[in-house]
Design an enzyme around this catalytic site. Sequence first.
Site, PDB file in Angstrom:
ATOM      1  N   PHE A 126       0.819  -1.224   0.000  1.00  0.00           N
ATOM      2  CA  PHE A 126       0.000   0.000   0.000  1.00  0.00           C
ATOM      3  C   PHE A 126       0.845   1.263   0.000  1.00  0.00           C
ATOM      4  O   PHE A 126       0.362   2.330  -0.368  1.00  0.00           O
ATOM      5  CB  PHE A 126      -0.930   0.005   1.234  1.00  0.00           C
ATOM      6  CG  PHE A 126      -0.227   0.423   2.509  1.00  0.00           C
ATOM      7  CD1 PHE A 126      -0.053   1.767   2.811  1.00  0.00           C
ATOM      8  CD2 PHE A 126       0.285  -0.515   3.394  1.00  0.00           C
ATOM      9  CE1 PHE A 126       0.610   2.155   3.974  1.00  0.00           C
ATOM     10  CE2 PHE A 126       0.954  -0.142   4.544  1.00  0.00           C
ATOM     11  CZ  PHE A 126       1.118   1.202   4.832  1.00  0.00           C
ATOM     12  N   LYS A 186      -1.349  -7.243  -9.201  1.00  0.00           N
ATOM     13  CA  LYS A 186      -2.313  -7.321  -8.088  1.00  0.00           C
ATOM     14  C   LYS A 186      -1.862  -6.264  -7.085  1.00  0.00           C
ATOM     15  O   LYS A 186      -1.017  -6.521  -6.236  1.00  0.00           O
ATOM     16  CB  LYS A 186      -2.278  -8.731  -7.476  1.00  0.00           C
ATOM     17  CG  LYS A 186      -3.534  -9.175  -6.773  1.00  0.00           C
ATOM     18  CD  LYS A 186      -4.006  -8.304  -5.631  1.00  0.00           C
ATOM     19  CE  LYS A 186      -3.185  -8.437  -4.376  1.00  0.00           C
ATOM     20  NZ  LYS A 186      -3.564  -7.388  -3.369  1.00  0.00           N
ATOM     21  N   GLU A 194      -4.929  -3.779  -1.937  1.00  0.00           N
ATOM     22  CA  GLU A 194      -6.383  -3.520  -1.917  1.00  0.00           C
ATOM     23  C   GLU A 194      -6.700  -2.251  -1.115  1.00  0.00           C
ATOM     24  O   GLU A 194      -7.839  -1.806  -1.091  1.00  0.00           O
ATOM     25  CB  GLU A 194      -7.133  -4.745  -1.365  1.00  0.00           C
ATOM     26  CG  GLU A 194      -6.814  -5.142   0.074  1.00  0.00           C
ATOM     27  CD  GLU A 194      -5.582  -6.037   0.196  1.00  0.00           C
ATOM     28  OE1 GLU A 194      -4.596  -5.817  -0.543  1.00  0.00           O
ATOM     29  OE2 GLU A 194      -5.599  -6.933   1.060  1.00  0.00           O
ATOM     30  N   SER A 233       5.388  -7.018   3.183  1.00  0.00           N
ATOM     31  CA  SER A 233       5.970  -7.367   4.488  1.00  0.00           C
ATOM     32  C   SER A 233       6.712  -8.706   4.412  1.00  0.00           C
ATOM     33  O   SER A 233       6.469  -9.525   3.524  1.00  0.00           O
ATOM     34  CB  SER A 233       4.848  -7.442   5.530  1.00  0.00           C
ATOM     35  OG  SER A 233       3.934  -8.456   5.159  1.00  0.00           O
ATOM     36  N   CYS A 270       9.615   1.771   3.162  1.00  0.00           N
ATOM     37  CA  CYS A 270      10.521   0.667   3.508  1.00  0.00           C
ATOM     38  C   CYS A 270      11.945   1.172   3.674  1.00  0.00           C
ATOM     39  O   CYS A 270      12.801   0.473   4.182  1.00  0.00           O
ATOM     40  CB  CYS A 270      10.481  -0.400   2.434  1.00  0.00           C
ATOM     41  SG  CYS A 270      11.160   0.183   0.900  1.00  0.00           S
ATOM     42  N   GLU A 327       9.364  -4.020  12.756  1.00  0.00           N
ATOM     43  CA  GLU A 327       9.088  -2.911  11.842  1.00  0.00           C
ATOM     44  C   GLU A 327       7.745  -2.308  12.263  1.00  0.00           C
ATOM     45  O   GLU A 327       6.712  -2.979  12.198  1.00  0.00           O
ATOM     46  CB  GLU A 327       8.998  -3.431  10.405  1.00  0.00           C
ATOM     47  CG  GLU A 327       8.752  -2.327   9.406  1.00  0.00           C
ATOM     48  CD  GLU A 327       8.569  -2.836   7.979  1.00  0.00           C
ATOM     49  OE1 GLU A 327       7.883  -3.852   7.785  1.00  0.00           O
ATOM     50  OE2 GLU A 327       9.115  -2.206   7.060  1.00  0.00           O
TER      51      GLU A 327
HETATM   52  P1  NAD Z   1       1.566  -6.652   2.987  1.00  0.00           P
HETATM   53  O1  NAD Z   1       2.600  -7.708   3.052  1.00  0.00           O
HETATM   54  O2  NAD Z   1       0.488  -6.662   3.993  1.00  0.00           O
HETATM   55  O3  NAD Z   1       0.839  -6.654   1.557  1.00  0.00           O
HETATM   56  C1  NAD Z   1       1.589  -6.705   0.364  1.00  0.00           C
HETATM   57  C2  NAD Z   1       0.752  -7.415  -0.693  1.00  0.00           C
HETATM   58  O4  NAD Z   1       0.538  -8.762  -0.283  1.00  0.00           O
HETATM   59  C3  NAD Z   1      -0.616  -6.780  -0.917  1.00  0.00           C
HETATM   60  O5  NAD Z   1      -0.886  -6.745  -2.300  1.00  0.00           O
HETATM   61  C4  NAD Z   1      -1.545  -7.713  -0.182  1.00  0.00           C
HETATM   62  O6  NAD Z   1      -2.833  -7.775  -0.760  1.00  0.00           O
HETATM   63  C5  NAD Z   1      -0.851  -9.054  -0.299  1.00  0.00           C
HETATM   64  N1  NAD Z   1      -1.171  -9.937   0.826  1.00  0.00           N
HETATM   65  C6  NAD Z   1      -1.457  -9.569   2.100  1.00  0.00           C
HETATM   66  N2  NAD Z   1      -1.693 -10.635   2.862  1.00  0.00           N
HETATM   67  C7  NAD Z   1      -1.564 -11.719   2.074  1.00  0.00           C
HETATM   68  C8  NAD Z   1      -1.668 -13.125   2.289  1.00  0.00           C
HETATM   69  N3  NAD Z   1      -1.976 -13.623   3.491  1.00  0.00           N
HETATM   70  N4  NAD Z   1      -1.446 -13.946   1.265  1.00  0.00           N
HETATM   71  C9  NAD Z   1      -1.124 -13.456   0.056  1.00  0.00           C
HETATM   72  N5  NAD Z   1      -1.013 -12.140  -0.217  1.00  0.00           N
HETATM   73  C10 NAD Z   1      -1.225 -11.276   0.780  1.00  0.00           C
HETATM   74  O7  NAD Z   1       2.363  -5.237   3.007  1.00  0.00           O
HETATM   75  P2  NAD Z   1       1.764  -3.786   3.119  1.00  0.00           P
HETATM   76  O8  NAD Z   1       1.277  -3.569   4.521  1.00  0.00           O
HETATM   77  O9  NAD Z   1       0.868  -3.506   2.008  1.00  0.00           O
HETATM   78  O10 NAD Z   1       3.092  -2.920   2.878  1.00  0.00           O
HETATM   79  C11 NAD Z   1       4.004  -2.599   3.901  1.00  0.00           C
HETATM   80  C12 NAD Z   1       5.182  -3.538   3.898  1.00  0.00           C
HETATM   81  O11 NAD Z   1       5.825  -3.497   2.631  1.00  0.00           O
HETATM   82  C13 NAD Z   1       6.255  -3.133   4.887  1.00  0.00           C
HETATM   83  O12 NAD Z   1       6.726  -4.292   5.524  1.00  0.00           O
HETATM   84  C14 NAD Z   1       7.332  -2.501   4.036  1.00  0.00           C
HETATM   85  O13 NAD Z   1       8.623  -2.552   4.574  1.00  0.00           O
HETATM   86  C15 NAD Z   1       7.228  -3.345   2.815  1.00  0.00           C
HETATM   87  N6  NAD Z   1       7.829  -2.680   1.674  1.00  0.00           N
HETATM   88  C16 NAD Z   1       9.038  -3.136   1.252  1.00  0.00           C
HETATM   89  C17 NAD Z   1       9.673  -2.518   0.201  1.00  0.00           C
HETATM   90  C18 NAD Z   1      11.010  -3.003  -0.267  1.00  0.00           C
HETATM   91  O14 NAD Z   1      11.412  -2.610  -1.345  1.00  0.00           O
HETATM   92  N7  NAD Z   1      11.715  -3.831   0.479  1.00  0.00           N
HETATM   93  C19 NAD Z   1       9.072  -1.439  -0.452  1.00  0.00           C
HETATM   94  C20 NAD Z   1       7.813  -1.012  -0.010  1.00  0.00           C
HETATM   95  C21 NAD Z   1       7.201  -1.649   1.063  1.00  0.00           C
END
Ligand code: NAD
Length: 505
Positions: A154, A178, A181, A231, A286, A388
Amino acid sequence: MNRAITTTLHHYINGKKVPGDSGRAGDIYNPAIGQVTKQVPLASRSEVEQAIGAAQAAFPAWAATPAGRRAQVMFKFRDLIKSNMDRLAEAVSSEHGKTLEDAKGSITRGLEVVEFTCGISQMLKGEYSESVASGVDSWSTRQPLGVCAGITPFNFPAMVPMWMFPMAIACGNTFVLKPSEKDPSCPLLLAELMTEAGLPEGVLNVVNGDKEAVDTLLTDPRVQAISFVGSTAIGEYIYHTGTAHNKRVQALCGAKNHMVVMPDADIDQAVDAVMGAAYGSAGERCMAISVVVAVGDAPADALIEKLVPRVEALKVGPYTDLSSEMGPVVTPEAQQRINGYIDKGVEEGAELVRDGRGLSVPGHEGGCFVGATIFDRVKTNMSIYTDEIFGPVLSIVRAESYEEAVQMINEHEYGNGTAIFTRDGDAARDFSNRIQIGMVGINVPIPVPLAFHSFGGWKRSLFGDHSIHGPEGVRFYTKLKTVTSRWPSGIRSGAVFNFKAGGEH
Ligand code: NAD
């Protein structure tokens, strides 16, 4: 719960907006007011399969399109992003909460990747060796994989998708995105702009959804590669599930980025850096700095003395107020989680220097705001240090020595970014050499590589072998083929049954 739903979003398949038909939908907040203002359809397995089918059907013609012609689409896409900048930024800010200026900055970082892809022919041109044996030539080329998928977080709804689909598509692949959401409007708009730029139907598709959509992408045999950013818990699952289904996977994950402040650092410069790096985008980056490691008490005291008035003066407010420097966090749930971490930090014995809980923004009392927070004397066993938090919460750890600072960073599970503030070239050089982190800044707090380099962390911040965008992105989205050729007029060597030295074939 407050609801003022004005819009229901859609998927984007085969160059068209497609309404969801799964019967499931997710809520999208405007975090500045803390209300649900839109709904997003959550795709069923069959809807995702439809998008994969569209991408699969579009692949042969797109892969056969000369790279220079593919790049022409990217040139037009670049222009369209610029001319639609205000609209795109509004879509980001109204769902994510970040300020409009910050939203535009993040779109520009994505745009830089698009600009890199305008020169994709240069990256795909391969290598050639004449006469590797008598009358035999050899060349290597990189060819597209097929259908690739991207699953994005997000916090950067424009930039992170643009780390992926322009690279994959310029390399000759087709793509299913994808997006998160929580804020899918901007990625949907980007897909429309790609169509307007001349991209054939089916080359880029967007399906909105949750685990069901993701699991379909991870297991469908037609999908060749998965790029994930999000994450660590989810990224690790994506990596293991995707690779178990024989896909190429790059999963960029969570972070806890430390900034070391050495005794000789320019404190004013360090304070400026911390303000932007810890509180920009409400810490939902991140590459945000969430830990300052002060080497010795003197830099810690000097830093806090100058930081506190700056934090107190920080203008927190909605994106609609152009003077806001920091917006809300993404949802009420995120707000509660972050406040919960501040509670825990207090319970665990850290010194709360500035408390962001309970911040109320006049006229936006229901908004998901958390004020800028500072903890001092944080210990490495506290959850505010180990986890985090992904919010505007800065931990200051006091280290007795430079060695202790290096060891602390190297022992942390995450390895995304780090920075050192010092005037000592030897210390900076030693730090950049020994630190177990993927992206390192020297007097630069957020060392995000530009589009022509690649972005990626180490340790549990990245699963897979490839960083994202730049040269690593090209390697990820292509497979290497090496051709060895002899023409009939070449010298005949007769039947050969054993390998020979010196490249004789
Ligand atoms: P998230 O892991 O909750 O969601 C990321 C994606 O995974 C979304 O599209 C979500 O719909 C999907 N998802 C969520 N739960 C799922 C499940 N159980 N099974 C399959 N898919 C699922 O992350 P977020 O809260 O949207 O974003 C924040 C995180 O992203 C932080 O940890 C941040 O550090 C990380 N991030 C990392 C970078 C990088 O380059 N390393 C860059 C941006 C964000």
